[in-house]
Write a protein that holds these residues in place. Structure first.
Motif, PDB file in Angstrom:
ATOM      1  N   LYS A  28       0.859  -1.249   0.030  1.00  0.00           N
ATOM      2  CA  LYS A  28       0.121  -0.157  -0.014  1.00  0.00           C
ATOM      3  C   LYS A  28       0.889   1.213   0.052  1.00  0.00           C
ATOM      4  O   LYS A  28       2.051   1.295   0.541  1.00  0.00           O
ATOM      5  N   HIS A  29       0.245   2.186  -0.744  1.00  0.00           N
ATOM      6  CA  HIS A  29       1.252   3.534  -0.803  1.00  0.00           C
ATOM      7  C   HIS A  29       0.249   4.494  -1.527  1.00  0.00           C
ATOM      8  O   HIS A  29      -0.696   4.330  -2.183  1.00  0.00           O
ATOM      9  N   ARG A  30       0.784   5.878  -1.190  1.00  0.00           N
ATOM     10  CA  ARG A  30       0.095   6.821  -2.053  1.00  0.00           C
ATOM     11  C   ARG A  30       1.368   7.313  -3.069  1.00  0.00           C
ATOM     12  O   ARG A  30       2.319   7.420  -2.847  1.00  0.00           O
ATOM     13  N   ASP A  31       0.684   7.510  -4.442  1.00  0.00           N
ATOM     14  CA  ASP A  31       1.672   8.041  -5.365  1.00  0.00           C
ATOM     15  C   ASP A  31       2.512   9.347  -5.084  1.00  0.00           C
ATOM     16  O   ASP A  31       1.838  10.325  -4.613  1.00  0.00           O
ATOM     17  N   LEU A  32       3.638   9.423  -5.429  1.00  0.00           N
ATOM     18  CA  LEU A  32       4.574  10.613  -5.360  1.00  0.00           C
ATOM     19  C   LEU A  32       4.361  11.268  -6.581  1.00  0.00           C
ATOM     20  O   LEU A  32       5.502  11.204  -7.477  1.00  0.00           O
ATOM     21  N   GLU A  84      -4.834   5.975  -1.080  1.00  0.00           N
ATOM     22  CA  GLU A  84      -3.990   4.991  -0.686  1.00  0.00           C
ATOM     23  C   GLU A  84      -4.390   3.824  -1.537  1.00  0.00           C
ATOM     24  O   GLU A  84      -5.601   3.591  -1.699  1.00  0.00           O
ATOM     25  N   HIS A  85      -3.359   2.946  -2.076  1.00  0.00           N
ATOM     26  CA  HIS A  85      -3.713   1.894  -2.990  1.00  0.00           C
ATOM     27  C   HIS A  85      -2.711   0.847  -3.042  1.00  0.00           C
ATOM     28  O   HIS A  85      -1.497   1.153  -2.466  1.00  0.00           O
ATOM     29  N   ARG A  86      -3.297  -0.440  -3.475  1.00  0.00           N
ATOM     30  CA  ARG A  86      -1.988  -1.476  -3.286  1.00  0.00           C
ATOM     31  C   ARG A  86      -2.697  -2.460  -4.459  1.00  0.00           C
ATOM     32  O   ARG A  86      -3.749  -2.206  -4.964  1.00  0.00           O
TER      33      ARG A  86
END
Ligand code: AKG
Ligand code: FE2
Length: 156
Positions: A28-32, A84-86
């Motif tokens: 999981k992360h948010r894009d930079l 937030e996505h994965r």
């Protein structure tokens, strides 16, 4: 504004996984970036966190997924929020996706970005201090994908 300068394409290849319940395709992360436009093949697995629940983003033929990145959240002063996505692992792979990140990533630009002045008022003060993309990228990678959001470090 220069947000679309220096976009990059990233191709992801997720091989079929014999034990998909024991791992993830992408943590999981948010894009930079400011914005990410994503094309995925028919396998599925992309999920977005909404109200503490992981929601499937199933592939639709001819459809593109538009993902808001953290830098867009900063310049819109939270009008748009980075999701937030994965990606789940899948035994039916391979899953392939092609992402176009609108960012100044490779140039690590020193141009300063902050909440757009026209969106600010006495009732809606800036929520973030200004930053350069270079400073933001360095802060993002200092903790890695699993680290605390670098958004929090910019928050006033
Ligand atoms: O493969 C996907 O669908 C998502 C990839 C992704 O989240 C990313 O490249 O940041
Ligand atoms: Fe992403």
């Amino acid at each position: 504004m220069g947000c679309a300068d220096g976009h990059i394409f990233v191709c992801h290849y997720y091989p079929g996984c014999p034990q998909p319940d024991r791992t993830l395709g992408h943590t999981k992360h948010r894009d930079l970036d400011f914005l990410n436009i994503l094309l995925q093949n028919q396998i599925g697995g992309l999920q977005v966190l909404h109200d503490s629940n992981w929601v499937d983003i199933p592939p639709m033929e001819g459809a593109l997924v538009v993902n808001i990145g953290e830098l867009l959240q900063v310049i819109t002063n939270d009008k748009f929020k980075a999701a937030e996505h994965r990606v789940l692992a899948n035994c039916a792979g391979p899953r392939i996706s092609l992402a176009c990140f609108f960012t100044t990533h490779f140039e690590k630009s020193n141009k300063i970005f902050g909440p757009i002045k026209q969106l600010l008022s006495e009732d809606e003060p800036p929520l973030y201090r200004e930053t350069s993309v270079k400073e933001y990228i360095d802060s993002y990678y200092s903790t890695g994908l699993l680290g605390d959001s670098s958004l929090a470090r910019l928050r006033m």
